[in-house]
Design an enzyme around this catalytic site. Structure first.
Site, PDB file in Angstrom:
ATOM      1  N   ASP A 161       0.864  -1.170  -0.053  1.00 48.66           N
ATOM      2  CA  ASP A 161      -0.153   0.089   0.066  1.00 48.66           C
ATOM      3  C   ASP A 161       0.887   1.143  -0.056  1.00 48.66           C
ATOM      4  O   ASP A 161       1.779   1.358   0.825  1.00 48.66           O
ATOM      5  CB  ASP A 161      -0.911  -0.067   1.228  1.00 48.66           C
ATOM      6  CG  ASP A 161      -1.752  -1.117   1.342  1.00 48.66           C
ATOM      7  OD1 ASP A 161      -1.532  -2.185   0.810  1.00 48.66           O
ATOM      8  OD2 ASP A 161      -2.989  -1.173   1.873  1.00 48.66           O
ATOM      9  N   HIS A 223      -8.991  -0.297  -2.328  1.00 50.49           N
ATOM     10  CA  HIS A 223      -9.510   1.163  -2.291  1.00 50.49           C
ATOM     11  C   HIS A 223      -9.474   1.839  -3.718  1.00 50.49           C
ATOM     12  O   HIS A 223      -9.752   2.773  -3.909  1.00 50.49           O
ATOM     13  CB  HIS A 223      -8.124   1.969  -1.557  1.00 50.49           C
ATOM     14  CG  HIS A 223      -8.544   2.118  -0.286  1.00 50.49           C
ATOM     15  ND1 HIS A 223      -9.141   3.406   0.559  1.00 50.49           N
ATOM     16  CD2 HIS A 223      -8.446   1.314   0.904  1.00 50.49           C
ATOM     17  CE1 HIS A 223      -9.147   3.289   1.900  1.00 50.49           C
ATOM     18  NE2 HIS A 223      -8.695   1.666   2.104  1.00 50.49           N
ATOM     19  N   HIS A 453      -2.616  -4.673   2.660  1.00 50.13           N
ATOM     20  CA  HIS A 453      -3.859  -4.511   3.050  1.00 50.13           C
ATOM     21  C   HIS A 453      -3.803  -4.037   4.515  1.00 50.13           C
ATOM     22  O   HIS A 453      -4.738  -3.488   5.048  1.00 50.13           O
ATOM     23  CB  HIS A 453      -4.668  -5.801   2.740  1.00 50.13           C
ATOM     24  CG  HIS A 453      -6.301  -5.407   3.375  1.00 50.13           C
ATOM     25  ND1 HIS A 453      -6.943  -4.580   2.853  1.00 50.13           N
ATOM     26  CD2 HIS A 453      -7.041  -6.187   3.919  1.00 50.13           C
ATOM     27  CE1 HIS A 453      -8.235  -4.594   3.181  1.00 50.13           C
ATOM     28  NE2 HIS A 453      -8.403  -5.681   3.745  1.00 50.13           N
ATOM     29  N   ASP A 637     -24.128  14.902  -3.602  1.00 49.63           N
ATOM     30  CA  ASP A 637     -23.064  15.844  -4.771  1.00 49.63           C
ATOM     31  C   ASP A 637     -22.664  15.054  -5.803  1.00 49.63           C
ATOM     32  O   ASP A 637     -21.593  14.794  -5.902  1.00 49.63           O
ATOM     33  CB  ASP A 637     -22.189  16.578  -3.998  1.00 49.63           C
ATOM     34  CG  ASP A 637     -21.464  17.457  -4.856  1.00 49.63           C
ATOM     35  OD1 ASP A 637     -22.077  17.720  -6.045  1.00 49.63           O
ATOM     36  OD2 ASP A 637     -20.361  17.687  -4.723  1.00 49.63           O
ATOM     37  N   ASP A 639     -22.329  15.252  -9.019  1.00 51.73           N
ATOM     38  CA  ASP A 639     -21.133  15.909  -9.959  1.00 51.73           C
ATOM     39  C   ASP A 639     -20.015  16.280  -9.219  1.00 51.73           C
ATOM     40  O   ASP A 639     -18.988  16.921 -10.102  1.00 51.73           O
ATOM     41  CB  ASP A 639     -21.988  17.093 -10.718  1.00 51.73           C
ATOM     42  CG  ASP A 639     -22.294  18.293  -9.911  1.00 51.73           C
ATOM     43  OD1 ASP A 639     -22.193  18.227  -8.553  1.00 51.73           O
ATOM     44  OD2 ASP A 639     -22.773  19.021 -10.355  1.00 51.73           O
ATOM     45  N   ASP A 677     -30.284  26.887   2.988  1.00 55.31           N
ATOM     46  CA  ASP A 677     -29.493  27.629   2.153  1.00 55.31           C
ATOM     47  C   ASP A 677     -29.215  29.023   2.706  1.00 55.31           C
ATOM     48  O   ASP A 677     -29.953  29.974   2.402  1.00 55.31           O
ATOM     49  CB  ASP A 677     -29.933  27.687   0.764  1.00 55.31           C
ATOM     50  CG  ASP A 677     -29.238  28.798  -0.176  1.00 55.31           C
ATOM     51  OD1 ASP A 677     -28.180  28.799  -0.079  1.00 55.31           O
ATOM     52  OD2 ASP A 677     -29.662  29.207  -1.316  1.00 55.31           O
ATOM     53  N   ASN A 679     -26.865  31.403   2.880  1.00 57.45           N
ATOM     54  CA  ASN A 679     -26.384  32.566   2.083  1.00 57.45           C
ATOM     55  C   ASN A 679     -27.343  32.735   0.836  1.00 57.45           C
ATOM     56  O   ASN A 679     -26.766  33.666  -0.087  1.00 57.45           O
ATOM     57  CB  ASN A 679     -24.958  32.473   1.588  1.00 57.45           C
ATOM     58  CG  ASN A 679     -24.569  31.144   0.762  1.00 57.45           C
ATOM     59  OD1 ASN A 679     -25.873  30.573   0.256  1.00 57.45           O
ATOM     60  ND2 ASN A 679     -23.426  30.799   0.411  1.00 57.45           N
ATOM     61  N   ASP A 681     -27.695  31.521  -2.078  1.00 56.44           N
ATOM     62  CA  ASP A 681     -27.096  31.239  -3.462  1.00 56.44           C
ATOM     63  C   ASP A 681     -27.601  30.207  -4.418  1.00 56.44           C
ATOM     64  O   ASP A 681     -27.332  30.151  -5.588  1.00 56.44           O
ATOM     65  CB  ASP A 681     -25.687  31.100  -3.296  1.00 56.44           C
ATOM     66  CG  ASP A 681     -25.153  29.924  -2.785  1.00 56.44           C
ATOM     67  OD1 ASP A 681     -26.074  29.048  -2.256  1.00 56.44           O
ATOM     68  OD2 ASP A 681     -24.151  29.366  -2.803  1.00 56.44           O
ATOM     69  N   GLU A 688     -23.117  24.574   5.337  1.00 53.99           N
ATOM     70  CA  GLU A 688     -24.563  24.729   5.326  1.00 53.99           C
ATOM     71  C   GLU A 688     -25.069  23.342   5.736  1.00 53.99           C
ATOM     72  O   GLU A 688     -26.282  23.441   6.712  1.00 53.99           O
ATOM     73  CB  GLU A 688     -25.122  25.264   4.267  1.00 53.99           C
ATOM     74  CG  GLU A 688     -24.610  26.845   3.861  1.00 53.99           C
ATOM     75  CD  GLU A 688     -25.260  27.209   2.526  1.00 53.99           C
ATOM     76  OE1 GLU A 688     -25.636  28.512   2.572  1.00 53.99           O
ATOM     77  OE2 GLU A 688     -25.165  26.370   1.549  1.00 53.99           O
TER      78      GLU A 688
END
Length: 700
Positions: A161, A223, A453, A637, A639, A677, A679, A681, A688
């Protein structure tokens, strides 16, 4: 004089023994916390898997979103990958001063990369994508088990590793030399995660792989899995370094990882695998597995998915032959636990087949829901769009066996006891004993196994009568001075020769006498780091510890015995640590052997508050859940932009509310997401996201 010499010798031996005991306790703390973290990751992933199994999308929009966000076994067709890897459309500005690659690669390119990375330069995204494209083409031509011979080189060097620690790789090359026609290397997986330069390590290894394809060999580790990467930092690293093209790079890496070979065999006598074996490991089956199906080894394809895929293909006008021709069949969704408690054991194929026949109609109905077949379509699927019962039975049987083969060799660990049992410490793979090793070696005519490992204090360790060798190449893995790294060299006689090292820039400038002088200070530093991590773990479970302590405090005195303290702590944390031995470092000495546990917990809270300046109850929640919350944030999230859109949050909340039977209107969800949210935006960042959980905790 003789008596004085004996006294000094006795004192010195006791001193060395105490130091060794401190080292072992420290090591035990680090390893227990690390494995507990792996369990948390697997539990979290299984939770999302369960939600996916129970959630039925109400529209094609929801279905597409959930599929895109949560299905880990994404598979891309060749055309999609080519579009993703459209490196030629990426322009390299004239201001770029880093290394430039042209293919086919030459040794000078590798040298330029090494020099650039030493100077903290970054390879342009165009060249990264081009390199991944060429690497993928090469890996697809390789067998599942690579074969290496010492006849063509004087020796073969095996590295364990690296975990994103580029200094260790540089030190290996400095001591042992760069890969060349006369110097072969085998890198045994876990190139990424934890360290900060995982991508640089991959670029270097892939470059040498393409320059010397017969001398450089790469095995897949546990991994090299994008679900594991969500938690341990590799995805975050790539997105920070390549904010514009990071998503393309990650998508290509995801596909490259699944094409990495599974094992390497030296002279038909030494098998190199990342994790270990089990009592069912079959090299013949491993050689035949279509390895690119297993994009993530943390999810196993279920029967309903096996039946659903041909139906979807038929609906979309696709044929099975088209899918097979590209070699990109939908990858299996893996889960470490069986998903159906009512299903009979797969050990009895006849009983299993009967159960399958009895439930096939329910499976088909579920498949209709999951693919969201509209009412305008025929009520009954045509024969050509369904999987025959026999084919589905065989497909599931084969897929489960193949999945277990790969899971075992990537996740398993050796144990001193005989037999083979589930690896509940890590949550995946198994523990295999010396008898399992002996039978496996005898069956395939092998001399010994090399695996990685597991971090080892000296960088390597033999077990099972020197038939299993663990090699670990990431030095200072837990803390500076915590462990050495090592690599092993094998010549034609296959006798292992070890080289140990410690990639510490400060230590390189010290003399031998100075190094010996600071050894005690290093042990103290590592020990302090271990106990700091353990105190954080204790603080994160304050509420559960109070309940456990009260169970031993029947009179509500606020005091318990130190023995009961140790028992209660283990019942909550379940780390398997020698708490009575660790007690002096965690609890102040008491005259009557009793502990005021409330004041002890207050001291823990005071220590953490001094670092964070947050009220104790909220800080406890964050310490306990931050890693899980960050992983959840990255899953939502999809993307990897670092921001969650309102739509992503809304659809995710529908998934949770469906599981928890919470009725919430779309307007209610919109109000919720707008309140998070802060702020205003139009997106939710990680701070947040964390703040929202803190606000929930404040509510009565």
């Amino acid at each position: 004089a003789f008596k004085a010499a004996v006294l000094i010798q006795q004192w010195y031996r006791r001193y060395v023994a105490r130091l060794e005991m401190r080292r072992r306790c420290t090591w035990r703390i680090f390893q227990s916390i690390e494995y507990a973290c792996e369990q948390d990751q697997i539990k979290l992933h299984n939770f999302f898997s369960y939600l996916m199994d129970q959630f039925t999308p109400s529209s094609s929009k929801e279905r597409d979103f959930i599929s895109r966000m949560f299905i880990s076994g994404e598979s891309y067709k060749e055309a999609e990958l080519e579009k993703c890897c459209d490196y030629e459309s990426i322009e390299v500005p004239d201001s770029y001063t880093g290394p430039r690659l042209s293919f086919p690669l030459l040794p000078d390119h590798a040298t330029a990369l090494l020099e650039a990375f030493q100077q903290k330069q970054q390879l342009h995204a165009r060249y990264v994508l081009n390199l991944l494209h060429e690497t993928r083409k090469h890996l697809k031509q390789l067998p599942n088990i690579s074969h290496v011979s010492t006849c063509y080189s004087e020796e073969v060097t095996v590295c364990g590793d690296l975990h994103g620690q580029l200094d260790d790789l540089f030190l290996i090359f400095y001591k042992n030399g760069l890969p060349s026609p006369s110097k072969s290397y085998v890198f045994n997986g876990d190139f990424v995660d934890r360290g900060k330069q995982s991508l640089e390590i991959l670029v270097i290894l892939f470059t040498f792989l393409l320059i010397y394809p017969k001398e450089v060999h790469l095995n897949r580790g546990n991994h090299e899995d994008h679900i594991v990467n969500l938690r341990y930092g590799f995805i975050k690293e790539v997105m920070q370094k390549y904010k514009v093209h990071g998503k393309k790079i990650l998508r290509m890496l995801q596909n490259v990882f699944c094409w990495l070979p599974l094992a390497t065999l030296i002279d038909q006598k030494v098998l190199i695998i990342h994790g270990g074996i089990s009592d069912t490991t079959d090299l013949n089956m491993l050689e035949k597995i279509q390895r690119d199906k297993f994009i993530s080894v943390l999810r196993m394809k279920k029967r309903k998915e096996l039946s659903r895929k041909p139906e979807i293909q038929a609906i979309n006008g696709e044929s099975k032959s088209d899918t097979d021709a590209t070699g990109n069949e939908a990858a299996p969704r893996l889960s470490l636990q069986p998903q159906s408690a009512q299903a009979p054991s797969t050990a009895n194929r006849l009983e299993f087949s009967r159960w399958l026949r009895q439930t096939v109609r329910e499976q088909i109905d579920t498949c209709r829901q999951l693919v969201d077949i509209s009412e305008s379509e025929p009520e009954e699927l045509t024969y050509s769009s369904m999987v025959s019962l026999k084919d589905m039975d065989e497909a599931y049987w084969t897929c489960q066996q193949e999945w277990k083969q790969i899971l075992d060799i990537l996740w398993s660990d050796p144990m001193p006891q005989e037999g083979c049992r589930a690896n509940k410490v890590r949550g995946g793979g198994c523990y295999f004993g010396p008898d399992v090793t002996e039978k496996f070696l005898e069956k395939y005519g092998l001399q010994f196994l090399i695996r990685s490992h597991e971090c080892k204090q000296e960088g390597y360790e033999f077990c099972h009568n020197r038939k299993v060798l663990t090699i670990f190449s990431a030095s200072n893995y837990y803390e500076i001075g915590s462990n050495r790294g090592a690599y092993v060299k094998l010549g034609p006689d296959l006798i292992p020769h070890f080289v140990q090292y410690q990639a510490n820039k400060t230590a390189h400038m010290l003399t031998m006498t100075q190094r010996q002088g600071i050894s005690v200070a290093l042990i103290s530093r590592v020990e302090e780091s271990a106990f700091r991590a353990l105190r954080e773990k204790l603080f994160a479970h304050t509420s559960a510890l109070i309940s456990a302590f009260k169970a031993y405090d029947g009179d509500n005195t606020g005091r318990i015995t130190l023995s009961n303290w140790a028992t209660a702590v283990e019942s909550v944390l379940r780390l398997g640590l020698p708490w009575r031995m660790l007690r002096p470092q965690l609890v102040r000495s008491t005259e009557d052997g009793m502990l005021e546990y409330k004041s002890w917990l207050d001291d823990l809270a005071m220590e953490q508050r001094s670092q964070e300046h947050i009220q104790s109850s909220l800080l406890e929640v964050i310490y306990r859940n931050r890693s899980n919350l960050e992983t959840i944030f990255r899953i939502i999230d999809r993307d990897h932009s670092g921001l969650i859109s309102f739509e992503e949050f809304q659809q995710t909340w529908k998934l949770f509310s469906s599981h928890m039977n919470i009725e919430l209107t779309d307007d209610g969800i919109n109000d919720l997401v707008r309140s998070i949210d802060f702020n205003k935006d139009g997106n939710i960042d990680f701070n947040e996201f964390l703040e929202a959980f803190r606000l929930v905790k404040q509510c009565p």
